[in-house]
Design a protein around this motif. Structure first.
Motif, PDB file in Angstrom:
ATOM      1  N   VAL A   7     -24.023 -40.782  13.936  1.00 61.60           N
ATOM      2  CA  VAL A   7     -25.065 -40.929  14.954  1.00 61.60           C
ATOM      3  C   VAL A   7     -24.439 -40.655  16.313  1.00 61.60           C
ATOM      4  O   VAL A   7     -23.437 -41.286  16.662  1.00 61.60           O
ATOM      5  CB  VAL A   7     -25.639 -42.364  14.926  1.00 61.60           C
ATOM      6  N   PRO A   8     -24.997 -39.691  17.093  1.00 63.04           N
ATOM      7  CA  PRO A   8     -24.385 -39.443  18.404  1.00 63.04           C
ATOM      8  C   PRO A   8     -24.522 -40.654  19.308  1.00 63.04           C
ATOM      9  O   PRO A   8     -25.468 -41.433  19.182  1.00 63.04           O
ATOM     10  CB  PRO A   8     -25.185 -38.257  18.954  1.00 63.04           C
ATOM     11  N   ARG A   9     -23.551 -40.820  20.203  1.00 63.26           N
ATOM     12  CA  ARG A   9     -23.661 -41.886  21.209  1.00 63.26           C
ATOM     13  C   ARG A   9     -24.824 -41.556  22.139  1.00 63.26           C
ATOM     14  O   ARG A   9     -25.171 -40.388  22.304  1.00 63.26           O
ATOM     15  CB  ARG A   9     -22.396 -41.908  22.062  1.00 63.26           C
ATOM     16  N   PRO A  10     -25.400 -42.581  22.816  1.00 60.45           N
ATOM     17  CA  PRO A  10     -26.445 -42.276  23.797  1.00 60.45           C
ATOM     18  C   PRO A  10     -25.914 -41.427  24.954  1.00 60.45           C
ATOM     19  O   PRO A  10     -26.543 -40.445  25.351  1.00 60.45           O
ATOM     20  CB  PRO A  10     -26.896 -43.648  24.297  1.00 60.45           C
ATOM     21  N   SER A  11     -24.744 -41.798  25.492  1.00 57.86           N
ATOM     22  CA  SER A  11     -24.227 -40.995  26.614  1.00 57.86           C
ATOM     23  C   SER A  11     -22.725 -41.222  26.832  1.00 57.86           C
ATOM     24  O   SER A  11     -22.165 -42.236  26.403  1.00 57.86           O
ATOM     25  CB  SER A  11     -24.983 -41.291  27.910  1.00 57.86           C
ATOM     26  N   VAL A  12     -22.112 -40.238  27.476  1.00 60.98           N
ATOM     27  CA  VAL A  12     -20.687 -40.277  27.804  1.00 60.98           C
ATOM     28  C   VAL A  12     -20.509 -39.693  29.201  1.00 60.98           C
ATOM     29  O   VAL A  12     -21.119 -38.662  29.517  1.00 60.98           O
ATOM     30  CB  VAL A  12     -19.855 -39.418  26.817  1.00 60.98           C
ATOM     31  N   ARG A  13     -19.710 -40.359  30.027  1.00 61.67           N
ATOM     32  CA  ARG A  13     -19.415 -39.801  31.353  1.00 61.67           C
ATOM     33  C   ARG A  13     -17.919 -39.493  31.442  1.00 61.67           C
ATOM     34  O   ARG A  13     -17.090 -40.329  31.072  1.00 61.67           O
ATOM     35  CB  ARG A  13     -19.821 -40.782  32.463  1.00 61.67           C
ATOM     36  N   VAL A  14     -17.610 -38.286  31.912  1.00 61.25           N
ATOM     37  CA  VAL A  14     -16.215 -37.818  31.996  1.00 61.25           C
ATOM     38  C   VAL A  14     -15.949 -37.332  33.407  1.00 61.25           C
ATOM     39  O   VAL A  14     -16.823 -36.724  34.044  1.00 61.25           O
ATOM     40  CB  VAL A  14     -15.970 -36.672  30.979  1.00 61.25           C
ATOM     41  N   LEU A 129     -18.974 -37.634  22.465  1.00 57.42           N
ATOM     42  CA  LEU A 129     -20.383 -37.943  22.152  1.00 57.42           C
ATOM     43  C   LEU A 129     -20.624 -37.850  20.645  1.00 57.42           C
ATOM     44  O   LEU A 129     -21.320 -38.680  20.063  1.00 57.42           O
ATOM     45  CB  LEU A 129     -21.305 -36.967  22.896  1.00 57.42           C
ATOM     46  N   TRP A 130     -20.051 -36.795  20.038  1.00 57.38           N
ATOM     47  CA  TRP A 130     -20.292 -36.556  18.610  1.00 57.38           C
ATOM     48  C   TRP A 130     -19.145 -37.077  17.744  1.00 57.38           C
ATOM     49  O   TRP A 130     -19.053 -36.722  16.562  1.00 57.38           O
ATOM     50  CB  TRP A 130     -20.528 -35.057  18.375  1.00 57.38           C
ATOM     51  N   ASP A 131     -18.257 -37.869  18.342  1.00 56.63           N
ATOM     52  CA  ASP A 131     -17.156 -38.481  17.605  1.00 56.63           C
ATOM     53  C   ASP A 131     -16.375 -37.438  16.803  1.00 56.63           C
ATOM     54  O   ASP A 131     -16.035 -37.652  15.641  1.00 56.63           O
ATOM     55  CB  ASP A 131     -17.732 -39.562  16.655  1.00 56.63           C
ATOM     56  N   GLY A 132     -16.115 -36.300  17.465  1.00 52.86           N
ATOM     57  CA  GLY A 132     -15.494 -35.177  16.777  1.00 52.86           C
ATOM     58  C   GLY A 132     -14.026 -35.391  16.453  1.00 52.86           C
ATOM     59  O   GLY A 132     -13.526 -34.894  15.448  1.00 52.86           O
TER      60      GLY A 132
END
Ligand code: C5P
Length: 312
Positions: A7-14, A129-132
């Motif tokens: 499940v993708p995270r809702p959001s990520v800030r970089v 975000l996609w836990d790649g």
């Protein structure tokens, strides 16, 4: 038993930094048109903030830009951050349903690699975000596909770049450097500056990596005076040929006691090394008083490369 779908995270800030080239040694163009470089990059505290937010399935990619000169930045698939998200999605086999929000702090089109910083930030954000879990060298490979300066946006700090500028070795430094930057609204095209370099200057067939040895030694000692004296940009004459007004910007910085002043990368930003933060502010005041910059900024370096600042 049902299969586990990540499940993708809702959001990520970089956050990713802009850069200045303390040295930029340029050779004769290779067969592919690129110029071999020996360069020393330093990441500085003018930064880009990029947020990726998961959007409903099938919505695709959208992009919005705010902050410093946001109106000059494309918001379609030609934006390097957009392409970075597509590359990571393809690599991980996921559908890129995301909104990209960029807050710019690096001058646009100024030779400080703001667009490359966005691309580096987008690679890190999409992977998170996609836990790649993509290994660092794989991200580096994707970065090099996007542009010569993108790998340094990932690495940050201070590094020696060779090849197109994309092969990096971290450099040892001591202490902080204080910078003043004079920016211009009218940008310079990087390919045009390289073409002018070929016409008016011309690089050697073989670059001598030893040329940057005094600068490396000064960085290791934390000797800002020696760093200032050793600043070098082989593209500067070409940038000045295309934008002669930059000569005065450099002269004003020198008149204000800067330890060294050069065109940053392909320009038109001028970078001046200062003795302290107060001195950097004084150089900015001198530029403003002389009317030789459209905007001025102070910053310190080195700072970290692209890194996650918040994830929910
Ligand atoms: O790699 P990137 O797309 O950022 O480069 C932009 C342009 O800058 C290239 O198309 C090329 O004209 C020029 N360039 C070059 N030699 C390099 C890096 C960039 O000629 N080492």
């Amino acid at each position: 038993m049902s299969r586990l779908v990540p499940v993708p995270r809702p959001s990520v800030r970089v956050r990713a930094p802009g850069k200045v080239n303390l040295a930029l040694c340029v050779g004769a163009p290779r067969e592919d048109g690129y110029h071999p470089l020996v360069t020393i990059f330093q990441a500085v505290s003018l930064v880009e903030d990029l947020e990726l937010t998961t959007t409903p399935e099938g919505s695709g990619i959208s992009l919005a830009v705010s902050g410093l000169h946001a109106e000059a930045v494309p918001t379609d698939a030609t934006n390097l951050a957009w392409r970075a998200v597509e590359l990571v999605a393809a690599r991980l086999g996921v559908e890129p349903d995301v909104r990209i929000d960029i807050v710019k702090g690096v001058p646009v089109g100024g030779g400080m690699a703001g667009g490359s910083a966005d691309a580096a930030a987008a690679l890190v954000a999409a992977d998170h975000l996609w836990d790649g879990g993509l290994p660092r060298d794989e991200l580096h490979g994707l970065a090099a596909e996007l542009g010569s300066d993108v790998p340094f946006g990932l690495l940050g700090h201070t590094a020696v770049g060779t090849g197109r500028g994309h092969l990096l070795t971290p450099a040892m430094t001591r202490g902080d450097l204080h910078w003043a930057f004079a920016t211009r609204t009218r940008g310079l095209s990087t390919p045009a500056v390289f073409r002018a370099f070929d016409e008016h200057v011309g690089g050697p067939d073989e670059l001598a990596p030893d040329d940057v040895a005094p600068l490396m030694a000064a960085l290791r000692r934390g000797d800002a005076v020696a760093v200032g004296a050793a600043l070098r940009n082989d593209l500067q004459a070409a940038s000045l040929a295309l934008a002669p007004e930059l000569a005065e910007t450099i002269e004003v910085a020198e008149g204000a006691g800067s330890l060294g002043a050069i065109v940053s990368g392909s320009g038109p930003t001028v970078a001046a090394l200062a003795r302290s933060r107060q001195h950097a502010l004084a150089i900015c005041a001198a530029w403003t008083a002389a009317g030789v910059a459209d905007d001025v900024h102070t910053a310190t370096g080195p700072v970290a490369g692209a890194r996650v600042v918040t994830a929910v």
